[in-house]
Design a protein around this motif. Structure first.
Motif, PDB file in Angstrom:
ATOM      1  N   PRO A   1      55.168  40.861  37.581  1.00 55.38           N
ATOM      2  CA  PRO A   1      55.172  39.908  38.695  1.00 55.38           C
ATOM      3  C   PRO A   1      54.019  38.910  38.650  1.00 55.38           C
ATOM      4  N   TYR A   2      52.882  39.335  38.122  1.00 58.28           N
ATOM      5  CA  TYR A   2      51.693  38.485  38.038  1.00 58.28           C
ATOM      6  C   TYR A   2      50.960  38.797  36.733  1.00 58.28           C
ATOM      7  N   GLU A   3      50.144  37.852  36.294  1.00 60.48           N
ATOM      8  CA  GLU A   3      49.315  38.085  35.120  1.00 60.48           C
ATOM      9  C   GLU A   3      48.366  39.249  35.369  1.00 60.48           C
ATOM     10  N   PHE A   4      47.874  39.372  36.605  1.00 55.09           N
ATOM     11  CA  PHE A   4      46.912  40.428  36.920  1.00 55.09           C
ATOM     12  C   PHE A   4      47.606  41.742  37.296  1.00 55.09           C
ATOM     13  N   PHE A   5      48.937  41.769  37.266  1.00 56.00           N
ATOM     14  CA  PHE A   5      49.678  42.957  37.701  1.00 56.00           C
ATOM     15  C   PHE A   5      50.642  43.379  36.598  1.00 56.00           C
ATOM     16  N   GLN A   6      50.073  43.778  35.473  1.00 53.00           N
ATOM     17  CA  GLN A   6      50.859  44.205  34.320  1.00 53.00           C
ATOM     18  C   GLN A   6      51.203  45.696  34.417  1.00 53.00           C
ATOM     19  N   SER A   7      52.132  46.115  33.565  1.00 55.30           N
ATOM     20  CA  SER A   7      52.466  47.526  33.377  1.00 55.30           C
ATOM     21  C   SER A   7      53.061  48.190  34.606  1.00 55.30           C
ATOM     22  N   MET A   8      53.790  47.424  35.419  1.00 55.27           N
ATOM     23  CA  MET A   8      54.464  48.025  36.565  1.00 55.27           C
ATOM     24  C   MET A   8      55.678  48.818  36.090  1.00 55.27           C
ATOM     25  N   ARG A   9      55.869  49.983  36.662  1.00 60.96           N
ATOM     26  CA  ARG A   9      57.017  50.814  36.381  1.00 60.96           C
ATOM     27  C   ARG A   9      57.625  51.294  37.697  1.00 60.96           C
ATOM     28  N   ILE A  10      58.905  51.653  37.635  1.00 62.99           N
ATOM     29  CA  ILE A  10      59.581  52.223  38.808  1.00 62.99           C
ATOM     30  C   ILE A  10      60.175  53.556  38.390  1.00 62.99           C
TER      31      ILE A  10
ATOM     32  N   VAL B   1      37.913  25.000  44.537  1.00 66.66           N
ATOM     33  CA  VAL B   1      37.557  23.968  45.514  1.00 66.66           C
ATOM     34  C   VAL B   1      38.060  24.391  46.887  1.00 66.66           C
ATOM     35  N   ARG B   2      37.145  24.477  47.824  1.00 66.48           N
ATOM     36  CA  ARG B   2      37.519  24.852  49.191  1.00 66.48           C
ATOM     37  C   ARG B   2      38.143  23.655  49.894  1.00 66.48           C
ATOM     38  N   ALA B   3      39.202  23.918  50.648  1.00 65.87           N
ATOM     39  CA  ALA B   3      39.859  22.860  51.400  1.00 65.87           C
ATOM     40  C   ALA B   3      40.559  23.479  52.599  1.00 65.87           C
ATOM     41  N   GLU B   4      40.533  22.786  53.716  1.00 65.05           N
ATOM     42  CA  GLU B   4      41.182  23.285  54.916  1.00 65.05           C
ATOM     43  C   GLU B   4      42.686  23.405  54.668  1.00 65.05           C
ATOM     44  N   GLY B   5      43.240  24.533  55.046  1.00 67.10           N
ATOM     45  CA  GLY B   5      44.666  24.733  54.858  1.00 67.10           C
ATOM     46  C   GLY B   5      45.060  25.079  53.440  1.00 67.10           C
ATOM     47  N   ARG B   6      44.073  25.378  52.586  1.00 67.60           N
ATOM     48  CA  ARG B   6      44.365  25.734  51.209  1.00 67.60           C
ATOM     49  C   ARG B   6      45.227  26.995  51.170  1.00 67.60           C
ATOM     50  N   PRO B   7      46.319  26.997  50.389  1.00 68.37           N
ATOM     51  CA  PRO B   7      47.156  28.195  50.317  1.00 68.37           C
ATOM     52  C   PRO B   7      46.406  29.360  49.696  1.00 68.37           C
ATOM     53  N   PHE B   8      46.819  30.563  50.064  1.00 67.22           N
ATOM     54  CA  PHE B   8      46.174  31.768  49.544  1.00 67.22           C
ATOM     55  C   PHE B   8      46.334  31.826  48.035  1.00 67.22           C
ATOM     56  N   GLN B   9      45.239  32.085  47.339  1.00 65.67           N
ATOM     57  CA  GLN B   9      45.254  32.270  45.897  1.00 65.67           C
ATOM     58  C   GLN B   9      44.612  33.619  45.590  1.00 65.67           C
ATOM     59  N   THR B  10      45.344  34.469  44.889  1.00 65.78           N
ATOM     60  CA  THR B  10      44.824  35.799  44.597  1.00 65.78           C
ATOM     61  C   THR B  10      43.502  35.737  43.845  1.00 65.78           C
ATOM     62  N   THR B  11      43.412  34.846  42.867  1.00 64.05           N
ATOM     63  CA  THR B  11      42.190  34.746  42.073  1.00 64.05           C
ATOM     64  C   THR B  11      41.004  34.362  42.946  1.00 64.05           C
ATOM     65  N   THR B  12      41.218  33.442  43.875  1.00 62.49           N
ATOM     66  CA  THR B  12      40.142  33.033  44.785  1.00 62.49           C
ATOM     67  C   THR B  12      39.725  34.206  45.665  1.00 62.49           C
ATOM     68  N   TYR B  13      40.698  34.953  46.173  1.00 57.07           N
ATOM     69  CA  TYR B  13      40.398  36.126  46.986  1.00 57.07           C
ATOM     70  C   TYR B  13      39.546  37.116  46.196  1.00 57.07           C
TER      71      TYR B  13
ATOM     72  N   ASP C   1      49.835  41.296  51.645  1.00 58.05           N
ATOM     73  CA  ASP C   1      50.949  40.443  52.085  1.00 58.05           C
ATOM     74  C   ASP C   1      51.121  39.223  51.180  1.00 58.05           C
ATOM     75  N   ALA C   2      50.004  38.643  50.773  1.00 58.62           N
ATOM     76  CA  ALA C   2      50.059  37.411  49.982  1.00 58.62           C
ATOM     77  C   ALA C   2      50.578  37.645  48.571  1.00 58.62           C
ATOM     78  N   THR C   3      50.480  38.876  48.081  1.00 54.39           N
ATOM     79  CA  THR C   3      50.884  39.150  46.705  1.00 54.39           C
ATOM     80  C   THR C   3      52.202  39.914  46.605  1.00 54.39           C
ATOM     81  N   ILE C   4      52.857  40.170  47.728  1.00 55.58           N
ATOM     82  CA  ILE C   4      54.036  41.035  47.687  1.00 55.58           C
ATOM     83  C   ILE C   4      55.291  40.310  47.234  1.00 55.58           C
ATOM     84  N   ALA C   5      55.415  39.016  47.470  1.00 54.31           N
ATOM     85  CA  ALA C   5      56.685  38.316  47.238  1.00 54.31           C
ATOM     86  C   ALA C   5      57.163  38.439  45.794  1.00 54.31           C
ATOM     87  N   LYS C   6      56.287  38.175  44.825  1.00 58.02           N
ATOM     88  CA  LYS C   6      56.712  38.230  43.428  1.00 58.02           C
ATOM     89  C   LYS C   6      56.954  39.670  42.972  1.00 58.02           C
TER      90      LYS C   6
END
Length: 348
Positions: free
Chosen positions: A334-343, A86-98, A152-157
């Motif tokens: 960090p995210y459901e869509f960001f599995q298998s991260m290694r360092i 659902v589109r709405a003014e001021g809607r927070p960034f959602q990775t899935t929507t992007y 930028d929107a996905t970096i925090a987690k």
């Protein structure tokens, strides 16, 4: 992941394309916003001004897919999906929507996928390829801005998980390669007392980063921005930890060895280089399917991008002269869509 086999598997895979096209099309038509409250079919069709036949085909498919709920009150977007659809003014960034909007373009770029496979991606019309120009100063600022918004929107987690995995408090100065707008570097520095940092990326991204840093007085003097070319700009000395987050997939083996060697040469004795990336299992596993499918998108993105296994990165790091290498597995994704991260932590 489907459990079907034989002909049923093939049919399910073919239907998967149609299902995702229904989702993206209904979103572009703004059907979900029009149905944010229960609404009768006739009223919804009138609001969208759509022909009766095509409206019914799309709406029936949405109901069957669970994208719309229908009862005696009419059609409504399910509450669990509304924040994304659902589109709405001021809607927070959602990775899935992007990704709904992003993959619409990806689908167009993949329309001649056999041609992409035959040319190893050279025939792709995908606009993000602009990000891989040889002249980094010529990269379109609008392309950089759109891509940076997602990064930028996905970096925090991602930063949260990295901080839970590796102790940056043992270092004094951090250099982040391919640092985009500096969001990763700034977040690590902000969370680590006594640490200062710098990030390097193409000018179009660094310009955005400088504006963002100017709005964060608490980081004044702690984070520097370096506009340049990963392969040509001299890497500054004096940084005892160098990172590369979500970028080690973007070039072929020879170029990655070049980057890794440049990082090793810039490190002081005792310094560390961190490769932070999603990495494939050593052998093909069904549970890693999202990453293999993401690899299909890479055909459109560039002529070099691909995921590697930890073993492949280890080989490249060793070829670049690193000998002390440790693989760290984060405690969670960090995210459901960001599995298998290694360092991978490498020392000269």
């Amino acid at each position: 992941m489907t459990t079907a086999t034989g002909e049923k598997l093939l049919l399910e895979l073919l239907d998967g394309f149609l299902a995702s096209k229904v989702l993206m099309t209904a979103y572009k038509l703004d059907l979900f916003t029009a149905a944010r409250e229960p609404i009768a079919r006739d009223a919804l069709r009138a609001a969208l001004d759509l022909p009766e036949r095509s409206f019914r085909i799309v709406v029936d498919a949405c109901v069957a897919l669970g994208l719309l709920h229908e009862d005696g009150r009419g059609l409504v977007t399910p509450a669990a999906l509304a924040p994304f659809l659902v589109r709405a003014e001021g809607r927070p960034f959602q990775t899935t929507t992007y990704l709904l909007e992003y993959y619409d373009e990806v689908y167009r770029a993949l329309s001649d996928m056999d041609g992409l496979v035959r040319s190893d991606g050279a025939t792709s019309p995908f606009k993000l390829r602009d990000y891989f120009k040889d002249d980094v100063a010529a990269i379109d600022p609008q392309v950089a801005a759109e891509y940076s918004r997602y990064m930028d929107a996905t970096i925090a987690k991602i930063v949260e998980v990295v901080l839970a995995t590796y102790p940056f408090g043992q270092h004094r100065r951090l250099l982040d390669l391919c640092g985009n707008t500096g969001s990763f570097c700034a977040a690590i520095v902000a969370a680590t007392p006594g640490l200062t940092g710098a990030f390097l990326d193409v000018p179009a991204c660094v310009d955005i980063g400088r504006r963002q840093l100017a709005a964060r007085p608490e980081l004044a003097g702690r984070v520097d921005a370096i506009a340049g070319d990963l392969f040509r700009t001299p890497l500054p000395s004096g940084f005892d930890v160098i990172t590369m987050c979500r970028s080690a997939m973007d070039w072929g083996d020879a170029r990655m060895v070049e980057v890794y060697r440049r990082a090793r040469e810039a490190l002081p004795p005792g310094g560390r280089f961190l490769v932070i990336e999603r990495m494939l299992p050593a052998r093909v596993l069904p549970e890693a399917l999202p990453m293999y499918l993401r690899g299909v998108y890479f055909l459109a993105k560039s002529e070099s991008t691909r995921y590697r296994s930890p073993q492949e990165h280890l080989a490249l790091l060793r070829a670049a002269g690193f000998s002390d290498i440790t693989e760290l597995e984060p405690p969670r994704a960090p995210y459901e869509f960001f599995q298998s991260m290694r360092i991978l932590v490498a020392g000269p």
